[in-house]
Design a protein around this motif. Sequence first.
Motif, PDB file in Angstrom:
ATOM      1  N   HIS A   1       0.813  -1.216   0.000  1.00 40.30           N
ATOM      2  CA  HIS A   1       0.000   0.000   0.000  1.00 40.30           C
ATOM      3  C   HIS A   1       0.851   1.272   0.000  1.00 40.30           C
ATOM      4  O   HIS A   1       0.331   2.370   0.263  1.00 40.30           O
ATOM      5  CB  HIS A   1      -0.946  -0.013   1.193  1.00 40.30           C
ATOM      6  CG  HIS A   1      -2.068  -1.003   1.050  1.00 40.30           C
ATOM      7  ND1 HIS A   1      -3.214  -0.738   0.331  1.00 40.30           N
ATOM      8  CD2 HIS A   1      -2.197  -2.275   1.500  1.00 40.30           C
ATOM      9  CE1 HIS A   1      -4.014  -1.793   0.360  1.00 40.30           C
ATOM     10  NE2 HIS A   1      -3.424  -2.742   1.063  1.00 40.30           N
ATOM     11  N   GLY A   2       2.130   1.128  -0.286  1.00 41.62           N
ATOM     12  CA  GLY A   2       2.977   2.297  -0.471  1.00 41.62           C
ATOM     13  C   GLY A   2       3.390   3.017   0.790  1.00 41.62           C
ATOM     14  O   GLY A   2       3.781   4.195   0.733  1.00 41.62           O
ATOM     15  N   VAL A   3       3.314   2.354   1.932  1.00 43.85           N
ATOM     16  CA  VAL A   3       3.739   2.975   3.191  1.00 43.85           C
ATOM     17  C   VAL A   3       5.262   2.830   3.305  1.00 43.85           C
ATOM     18  O   VAL A   3       5.778   1.711   3.288  1.00 43.85           O
ATOM     19  CB  VAL A   3       3.063   2.304   4.402  1.00 43.85           C
ATOM     20  CG1 VAL A   3       3.541   2.949   5.703  1.00 43.85           C
ATOM     21  CG2 VAL A   3       1.546   2.390   4.278  1.00 43.85           C
ATOM     22  N   PRO A   4       6.003   3.931   3.409  1.00 40.78           N
ATOM     23  CA  PRO A   4       7.467   3.837   3.538  1.00 40.78           C
ATOM     24  C   PRO A   4       7.855   3.092   4.816  1.00 40.78           C
ATOM     25  O   PRO A   4       7.330   3.373   5.896  1.00 40.78           O
ATOM     26  CB  PRO A   4       7.915   5.303   3.600  1.00 40.78           C
ATOM     27  CG  PRO A   4       6.792   6.075   2.986  1.00 40.78           C
ATOM     28  CD  PRO A   4       5.549   5.333   3.358  1.00 40.78           C
ATOM     29  N   LEU A   5       8.788   2.151   4.678  1.00 40.84           N
ATOM     30  CA  LEU A   5       9.211   1.335   5.809  1.00 40.84           C
ATOM     31  C   LEU A   5      10.691   1.541   6.094  1.00 40.84           C
ATOM     32  O   LEU A   5      11.517   1.581   5.179  1.00 40.84           O
ATOM     33  CB  LEU A   5       8.963  -0.150   5.527  1.00 40.84           C
ATOM     34  CG  LEU A   5       7.534  -0.579   5.200  1.00 40.84           C
ATOM     35  CD1 LEU A   5       7.475  -2.084   4.983  1.00 40.84           C
ATOM     36  CD2 LEU A   5       6.571  -0.159   6.301  1.00 40.84           C
TER      37      LEU A   5
ATOM     38  N   ALA B   1      13.833   8.651  10.475  1.00 42.81           N
ATOM     39  CA  ALA B   1      12.763   9.553  10.043  1.00 42.81           C
ATOM     40  C   ALA B   1      13.281  10.538   8.997  1.00 42.81           C
ATOM     41  O   ALA B   1      12.610  10.813   7.993  1.00 42.81           O
ATOM     42  CB  ALA B   1      12.195  10.299  11.246  1.00 42.81           C
ATOM     43  N   ARG B   2      14.489  11.057   9.222  1.00 41.93           N
ATOM     44  CA  ARG B   2      15.071  12.010   8.267  1.00 41.93           C
ATOM     45  C   ARG B   2      15.243  11.367   6.896  1.00 41.93           C
ATOM     46  O   ARG B   2      14.879  11.945   5.866  1.00 41.93           O
ATOM     47  CB  ARG B   2      16.422  12.512   8.791  1.00 41.93           C
ATOM     48  CG  ARG B   2      17.038  13.623   7.938  1.00 41.93           C
ATOM     49  CD  ARG B   2      18.461  13.935   8.352  1.00 41.93           C
ATOM     50  NE  ARG B   2      19.378  12.852   8.003  1.00 41.93           N
ATOM     51  CZ  ARG B   2      19.872  12.649   6.780  1.00 41.93           C
ATOM     52  NH1 ARG B   2      19.518  13.448   5.778  1.00 41.93           N
ATOM     53  NH2 ARG B   2      20.707  11.657   6.559  1.00 41.93           N
ATOM     54  N   ARG B   3      15.788  10.151   6.876  1.00 41.58           N
ATOM     55  CA  ARG B   3      16.014   9.474   5.594  1.00 41.58           C
ATOM     56  C   ARG B   3      14.701   9.085   4.916  1.00 41.58           C
ATOM     57  O   ARG B   3      14.636   8.996   3.682  1.00 41.58           O
ATOM     58  CB  ARG B   3      16.875   8.226   5.808  1.00 41.58           C
ATOM     59  CG  ARG B   3      18.293   8.521   6.268  1.00 41.58           C
ATOM     60  CD  ARG B   3      19.137   7.258   6.216  1.00 41.58           C
ATOM     61  NE  ARG B   3      20.402   7.411   6.910  1.00 41.58           N
ATOM     62  CZ  ARG B   3      21.330   6.457   6.989  1.00 41.58           C
ATOM     63  NH1 ARG B   3      21.109   5.278   6.411  1.00 41.58           N
ATOM     64  NH2 ARG B   3      22.456   6.666   7.648  1.00 41.58           N
ATOM     65  N   LEU B   4      13.675   8.849   5.707  1.00 45.86           N
ATOM     66  CA  LEU B   4      12.365   8.516   5.140  1.00 45.86           C
ATOM     67  C   LEU B   4      11.620   9.764   4.667  1.00 45.86           C
ATOM     68  O   LEU B   4      10.568   9.662   4.030  1.00 45.86           O
ATOM     69  CB  LEU B   4      11.516   7.776   6.181  1.00 45.86           C
ATOM     70  CG  LEU B   4      11.909   6.323   6.464  1.00 45.86           C
ATOM     71  CD1 LEU B   4      11.243   5.829   7.744  1.00 45.86           C
ATOM     72  CD2 LEU B   4      11.540   5.418   5.292  1.00 45.86           C
ATOM     73  N   GLY B   5      12.152  10.933   5.013  1.00 43.09           N
ATOM     74  CA  GLY B   5      11.505  12.179   4.624  1.00 43.09           C
ATOM     75  C   GLY B   5      10.260  12.474   5.422  1.00 43.09           C
ATOM     76  O   GLY B   5       9.348  13.161   4.947  1.00 43.09           O
ATOM     77  N   SER B   6      10.209  11.963   6.655  1.00 39.45           N
ATOM     78  CA  SER B   6       9.029  12.141   7.504  1.00 39.45           C
ATOM     79  C   SER B   6       9.408  12.835   8.804  1.00 39.45           C
ATOM     80  O   SER B   6      10.515  12.651   9.320  1.00 39.45           O
ATOM     81  CB  SER B   6       8.393  10.788   7.834  1.00 39.45           C
ATOM     82  OG  SER B   6       7.926  10.139   6.673  1.00 39.45           O
ATOM     83  N   ASP B   7       8.484  13.607   9.316  1.00 45.22           N
ATOM     84  CA  ASP B   7       8.680  14.170  10.643  1.00 45.22           C
ATOM     85  C   ASP B   7       8.549  13.044  11.665  1.00 45.22           C
ATOM     86  O   ASP B   7       7.680  12.175  11.513  1.00 45.22           O
ATOM     87  CB  ASP B   7       7.616  15.241  10.917  1.00 45.22           C
ATOM     88  CG  ASP B   7       7.903  16.005  12.201  1.00 45.22           C
ATOM     89  OD1 ASP B   7       7.505  15.504  13.273  1.00 45.22           O
ATOM     90  OD2 ASP B   7       8.528  17.072  12.125  1.00 45.22           O
ATOM     91  N   PRO B   8       9.394  13.004  12.698  1.00 45.15           N
ATOM     92  CA  PRO B   8       9.286  11.931  13.692  1.00 45.15           C
ATOM     93  C   PRO B   8       7.883  11.785  14.280  1.00 45.15           C
ATOM     94  O   PRO B   8       7.446  10.676  14.588  1.00 45.15           O
ATOM     95  CB  PRO B   8      10.299  12.343  14.767  1.00 45.15           C
ATOM     96  CG  PRO B   8      11.322  13.137  14.020  1.00 45.15           C
ATOM     97  CD  PRO B   8      10.551  13.887  12.970  1.00 45.15           C
ATOM     98  N   SER B   9       7.169  12.902  14.411  1.00 48.39           N
ATOM     99  CA  SER B   9       5.831  12.848  15.003  1.00 48.39           C
ATOM    100  C   SER B   9       4.833  12.092  14.137  1.00 48.39           C
ATOM    101  O   SER B   9       3.771  11.684  14.621  1.00 48.39           O
ATOM    102  CB  SER B   9       5.310  14.260  15.268  1.00 48.39           C
ATOM    103  OG  SER B   9       5.164  14.974  14.052  1.00 48.39           O
TER     104      SER B   9
END
Length: 370
Positions: free
Chosen positions: A103-107, A155-163
Motif C-alpha cells: 500500500h505504499g507505506v514507507p518502511l 525519520a530524516r532518511r524517510l523524509g518524515s517528521d518523527p511525530s
Amino acid sequence: MDGVRISAVIFDLDGTLLDTERATGGVLREFLEKYGKVLDPDKEMKRLGQMHKESAKAIVEDYELPMTAEEYSLSIMPIYQQRWSQAQALPGVNRLIQHLHKHGVPLGLASNSIKRHIGTKISHQPGWKELFSVIIGGDEVSHGKPSPDIFLEAARRLGSDPSSCLVIEDSPVGVRAAKDAGTTVVAVPSLQNQAERYSIANYVLRSLLEFLPELWGLPPFEDWIQNALPIEPLYAKGLIREAVAQNSSVILSIDSDNGSYDTLPDQISGIFFGWAKLQIQGIFKMVAAVSWDFSTGFSRWIIKPFILGEINNFVMEPLHLVFVGYVRKLFDEETVLDADIPSKEDASIAWNALDLPDFGKDAAEFSYKT
C-alpha cells in the motif's frame, strides 16, 4: 488513534521482526561454560536491545573473562552468525510488512546491530531487503538505543517528521529511544513478564497478529477468511496429562515438561486453531488458547487445546499440535485458564475454517515436527 496519522513505519529487527533470540539461544551460555562461568539470566535480560559493543564490554567485565571485549567479539560473533540463518520471522511479521509495502507505506529498519550484521540477518528472509526504503545500523549514528539518534536519522532518511512515524519495538531501551525521538510507539514485548517497563509506549501488543493498521490511519488488512486468519504454521508437542469432556469437545492438559514449546516464539498469545495429532488415535481438528501465565509468580507457557470431536481415553499419550490459523486476541479480562476460553464461538470458527483449503483441508499434508 487519538488523531495520530502515520506517514511511515520504522521497525526494530531482533525480537521484533526476527526471533533471533531463539535461534541463538544457548550461544552465550555455552561460551561462558568454556571458561567455568555460569550465565546470569537477570543480567542478560537487562542487556536486551543494547549495542553489541556495549554488551561485549559489560559481559567481559561481569563474568571476569580472560580477554578484552574485542577478543570476546572475535571469538563469539562467528557462532552467532552461523545461527542467524535459523532465525524465523515472528508471527504476523511477513503479513504486516508485505501489506504496508503493497500500500505504499514507507518502511524503515533501525537496529542497534551494525549495518553489515543487519544485512546478513535479513538475507535469509526472501524479499525483505526490497521492502525497506531505509535500513540503519547502530554503527551509523553517534549513539545507539536508548539514545533517540537512530530513530531521528531513520525519520530524516524517510523524509518524515518523527511525530508522523510509527515505531514498532520489542525492548524497553528501544521503546525509550523511540519515545524520546518524538515518534508514536507500539511495543510488542519480548520480556513478557515485565509489562511495567513498556508503560511509556502508546500501545502494547502481545503479538503482531493483534496489530490493526486502521488505528493509525493505515490501510486495513483484507486477508481474514470467515473470521479466521491463515498464519505460518507453529508447532508444539507434549504428553497429555489430563483430558476432560465438555460438550462435543475434549479439553487437554499438556505436560510440557515431557515435550517442547521450544519452537513457539515468546510473542504469541490468543486463540489459535489447527490440527492435533495423537500418536495412537490419529489427527483431529483443534482450537486452543495460548498465552503466558504469571499467576504463580514465575513465567510459564500455557497451551489449552480443545479437541473438536469424540476420542477415547488417552492420558499420557504423546500429542503434536500444528497451529495454522488465528481467531482473536485474549481480551484484558480473559486468561488462558478461564473455563470458557476458548469459547463456543471460537470453536465454531475453527471447525468451519479447517474445512477450507486455506487452512489445510487435508490434515495429512502437514509435517508434524518432532
